[in-house]
Design an enzyme around this catalytic site. Structure first.
Site, short mmCIF file in Angstrom:
data_model
loop_
_atom_site.label_atom_id
_atom_site.label_comp_id
_atom_site.label_asym_id
_atom_site.label_seq_id
_atom_site.Cartn_x
_atom_site.Cartn_y
_atom_site.Cartn_z
N CYS A 92 0.81 -1.22 0.00
CA CYS A 92 0.00 0.00 0.00
C CYS A 92 0.84 1.27 0.00
O CYS A 92 0.34 2.34 -0.33
CB CYS A 92 -0.93 0.03 1.21
SG CYS A 92 -2.12 -1.33 1.25
N HIS A 351 -8.90 3.65 -2.63
CA HIS A 351 -7.55 3.20 -2.29
C HIS A 351 -7.04 2.23 -3.35
O HIS A 351 -7.00 1.01 -3.14
CB HIS A 351 -7.57 2.56 -0.91
CG HIS A 351 -6.25 2.05 -0.43
ND1 HIS A 351 -5.04 2.48 -0.95
CD2 HIS A 351 -5.94 1.12 0.54
CE1 HIS A 351 -4.05 1.84 -0.32
NE2 HIS A 351 -4.57 1.02 0.57
N CYS A 381 -0.42 3.25 6.17
CA CYS A 381 -0.13 1.95 6.74
C CYS A 381 0.10 0.98 5.58
O CYS A 381 -0.35 1.23 4.45
CB CYS A 381 -1.27 1.48 7.63
SG CYS A 381 -2.84 1.19 6.79
#
Length: 394
Positions: A92, A351, A381
Site C-alpha cells: 500500500c 484506495h 499503513c
C-alpha cells in the site's frame, strides 16, 4: 557530497474508479501512461528527453502491470525511448515509496528531473494458478485472486500475522476502544469532505480524466451517505464486529504521478514548485497490527525534518479503515485532527493500492501551494506490518 533540494513541480492523478466501475476497462499500464503524459503536457518548456528516470509503485503486478509497468508507461506515453523506468513494491505504500526513491536520486545528484507515481487496477487484477510441484497432477488446482490480501501464504508464517486485513482493524478497534459509532462518523466525514472539495473545485487542478472514459470525479464518493445508512451495514469480518464496508476503504482503480526536480531541473521546467521534499521514513510493526504502522514512521520523519505536529498545516493519512485511522490518531495526541484529510480520505475517494501514496503526496503538495506556505505530511499503513511517511514544506 552536497545534498540537493528536491522540489515537486506538479502532481496529477486520475479520478479514482470503483471496483468493476468506469476505469475497469482501462489497462493499468495505460492508466500509468496517462498521468505520465499529462505531467509532460502540463510542462511544455520541459524537454521529455531530459527526464532521468520514471519510478512507479505497483502493489500487485500479476496482470497487465507485469514486466515493469513504469517502463511500459514511458513507452506508451510516447516519451523518448532513452527515458528509463523502474517499478517498486511496498504494497500500500508503493506510490509513496516511488516518490521517496525518486527524490533520493535527485537529492544525491543521480537525477535532475524524475517522475514518480503509482498505479493499480484492482478490477483487472487476475486470478493466478500456482505451478504444480510435479507435472500433470491428478487433483483439482486452486486459483488465487490477486486483488487484495494474503495469498499462497508461507506455512511458516505465524497464523497471528496472516489474518485478514479487516480483522486487523478489529484488533485496533479493541486496542483503543474505538466504537462502531465513531468509525461510522469518521467514514461519513470522509465522504462529506470529499464531496465538498469537489464541489468547491479544489481538485480541478489535480485530477486529469482519462479521455475515453466518462468519469470526471472519484467514483466512490457518496454525497447522500448518512449515519443511519452506515449503521444498517453488517460487520464484514466478525459477526459482532465493528468494521463494515461503509467504514473501510473500497477496492479501486487509478494512477497518480509527480514531477520532481532539483534547482537545475526547476529552471528547465520554467515553473514555480508546489512544495519541497523535506524528509521521509519507513518503519516496521507487528504484521497483525499493520494499521498502526504510520505512528512511528510519521514521528521519525518529523524528527528528521526538525518539525513537530504543532508545525503542520495539513496531513494526509490513508484511510485503509476508519478503525485504523482513529487508532493512529489516538497515538498522536499532539496532532490536531481537523488537519487530517481536509479534502476527504480513502474511505470516500478510494484506495488503488499502488497509486495511493502518490495521490497523498500530490494532494499535500497542492494544498501547500494553495495555502502559500506551511508543512504537510503524507502517510500510509502497509500490509504485512510497515508504515511510511513523507514531510513536505513550502
Amino acid at each position: 557530497m552536497s545534498i540537493r533540494d528536491v522540489y515537486i513541480v506538479d502532481a496529477v492523478r486520475t479520478p479514482i474508479g470503483k471496483f468493476g466501475g468506469a476505469l475497469s476497462s482501462v489497462r493499468p499500464d495505460d492508466l500509468a501512461a496517462h498521468v505520465v503524459r499529462a505531467l509532460v503536457d502540463r510542462t511544455p518548456e520541459l524537454d521529455p528527453a531530459r527526464i532521468d528516470d520514471v519510478v512507479f509503485g505497483d502493489a500487485n503486478g500479476a496482470g497487465e502491470d507485469n514486466r515493469d509497468v513504469a517502463r511500459m508507461a514511458v513507452l506508451l506515453a510516447g516519451l523518448p525511448v532513452t527515458v528509463p523506468g523502474v517499478t517498486v513494491n511496498r504494497l500500500c505504500g508503493s506510490g509513496l515509496e516511488a516518490v521517496i526513491q525518486a527524490a533520493r536520486a535527485v537529492a544525491l545528484g543521480d537525477a535532475s528531473i524524475a517522475i514518480a507515481g503509482g498505479v493499480e487496477s484492482m478490477s483487472r487484477a487476475p486470478w493466478v494458478l500456482q505451478k504444480p510441484e510435479r507435472a500433470f497432477p491428478a487433483g483439482h488446482q486452486q486459483l488465487y485472486s490477486t486483488t487484495l490480501g494474503w495469498r499462497m501464504t508461507n506455512p511458516r508464517m505465524p497464523a497471528e500475522w496472516t489474518i485478514q486485513l479487516g480483522e486487523s482493524a478489529e484488533l485496533i478497534a479493541e486496542k483503543h476502544g474505538i466504537t462502531r459509532e465513531r468509525q461510522d462518523a469518521f467514514a461519513l466525514a470522509s465522504h462529506q469532505k470529499a464531496a465538498q472539495a469537489w464541489g468547491k473545485g479544489l481538485y480541478d487542478g489535480e485530477v486529469v480524466a482519462y479521455e475515453s472514459v466518462e468519469l470526471e470525479r472519484d467514483e466512490c464518493i457518496r454525497d447522500a451517505s448518512s449515519i443511519q445508512a452506515l449503521a444498517k451495514l453488517k460487520p464484514s469480518f466478525r459477526k459482532d464486529g465493528t468494521v463494515t464496508a461503509g467504514n473501510s476503504s473500497p477496492l479501486n482503480d487509478g494512477a497518480a504521478a509527480l514531477l520532481l526536480v532539483d534547482e537545475e531541473g526547476l529552471r528547465a521546467t520554467g515553473r514555480e514548485p508546489l512544495a519541497r521534499i523535506r524528509a521521509s521514513a519507513v518503519t516496521g510493526i507487528e504484521p497483525h497490527l499493520f494499521g498502526l504502522g504510520p505512528v512511528e514512521a510519521v514521528q521519525r520523519a518529523l524528527a528528521k525534518a526538525d518539525r513537530s505536529f504543532a508545525d503542520l498545516t495539513t496531513f494526509e493519512l490513508n484511510e485503509a479503515f476508519a478503525a485504523q485511522s482513529l487508532g493512529c490518531l489516538a497515538e498522536w495526541p499532539e496532532l490536531d485532527p481537523s488537519l487530517v484529510n481536509p479534502r476527504g480520505g480513502a474511505i470516500a475517494i478510494g484506495h488503488p493500492l499502488g497509486a495511493s501514496g502518490a495521490r497523498l503526496a500530490g494532494s499535500v503538495a497542492h494544498q501547500l501551494a494553495a495555502a502559500g506556505s506551511g508543512t504537510g505530511v503524507a502517510a500510509l499503513c502497509i500490509g504485512v506490518g510497515q508504515g511510511i511517511a513523507l514531510v513536505l514544506e513550502r
